[in-house]
Design a protein around this motif. Structure first.
Motif, PDB file in Angstrom:
ATOM      1  N   GLU A   1       0.863  -1.177   0.000  1.00 43.46           N
ATOM      2  CA  GLU A   1       0.000   0.000   0.000  1.00 43.46           C
ATOM      3  C   GLU A   1       0.901   1.229   0.000  1.00 43.46           C
ATOM      4  O   GLU A   1       1.968   1.233   0.619  1.00 43.46           O
ATOM      5  CB  GLU A   1      -0.867  -0.015   1.258  1.00 43.46           C
ATOM      6  N   LYS A   2       0.481   2.282  -0.711  1.00 43.09           N
ATOM      7  CA  LYS A   2       1.240   3.528  -0.761  1.00 43.09           C
ATOM      8  C   LYS A   2       0.386   4.651  -0.205  1.00 43.09           C
ATOM      9  O   LYS A   2      -0.792   4.759  -0.540  1.00 43.09           O
ATOM     10  CB  LYS A   2       1.633   3.868  -2.197  1.00 43.09           C
ATOM     11  N   VAL A   3       0.995   5.471   0.651  1.00 46.15           N
ATOM     12  CA  VAL A   3       0.304   6.641   1.186  1.00 46.15           C
ATOM     13  C   VAL A   3       1.253   7.834   1.169  1.00 46.15           C
ATOM     14  O   VAL A   3       2.471   7.666   1.211  1.00 46.15           O
ATOM     15  CB  VAL A   3      -0.203   6.440   2.637  1.00 46.15           C
TER      16      VAL A   3
ATOM     17  N   GLU B   1       5.604   3.357   1.492  1.00 42.58           N
ATOM     18  CA  GLU B   1       5.096   2.136   0.875  1.00 42.58           C
ATOM     19  C   GLU B   1       5.266   1.030   1.907  1.00 42.58           C
ATOM     20  O   GLU B   1       6.365   0.832   2.434  1.00 42.58           O
ATOM     21  CB  GLU B   1       5.896   1.818  -0.394  1.00 42.58           C
TER      22      GLU B   1
ATOM     23  N   ASN C   1       3.488  -2.881   3.785  1.00 44.78           N
ATOM     24  CA  ASN C   1       2.617  -4.054   3.745  1.00 44.78           C
ATOM     25  C   ASN C   1       1.645  -3.934   4.921  1.00 44.78           C
ATOM     26  O   ASN C   1       2.058  -4.082   6.079  1.00 44.78           O
ATOM     27  CB  ASN C   1       3.447  -5.330   3.862  1.00 44.78           C
ATOM     28  N   PRO C   2       0.357  -3.685   4.658  1.00 41.67           N
ATOM     29  CA  PRO C   2      -0.597  -3.478   5.753  1.00 41.67           C
ATOM     30  C   PRO C   2      -0.838  -4.729   6.609  1.00 41.67           C
ATOM     31  O   PRO C   2      -1.398  -4.624   7.692  1.00 41.67           O
ATOM     32  CB  PRO C   2      -1.877  -3.038   5.041  1.00 41.67           C
TER      33      PRO C   2
END
Length: 68
Positions: free
Chosen positions: A2-4, A45, A47-48
């Motif tokens: 996931e990217k935030v 970036e 890994n949730p």
């Protein structure tokens, strides 16, 4: 992955960049941390399944910066 992009206030110098990139980058599950000092943003970036967004925000907060 996931990217935030987080808005982070209070960063003003190279030390700030190292503090944020070093602390967040050390978290298990984080594969990329990039600070844009001028824009007051941090790209992450991760890994949730390994690390939560809240944990990332708390880690930045623990370094003395305000995550918005």
């Amino acid at each position: 992955m996931e990217k935030v992009t987080l808005n982070v206030q209070g960063m003003s110098c190279g030390h700030c960049v190292k503090a944020v990139e070093g602390s967040v980058g050390a978290l298990s599950g984080v594969s990329l941390v990039k600070v844009d000092l001028k824009a007051a943003k941090v790209d992450v970036e991760f890994n949730p399944q390994e690390v939560s967004l809240d944990k990332i925000k708390d880690t930045i907060d623990d370094q003395g910066y305000d995550v918005q």
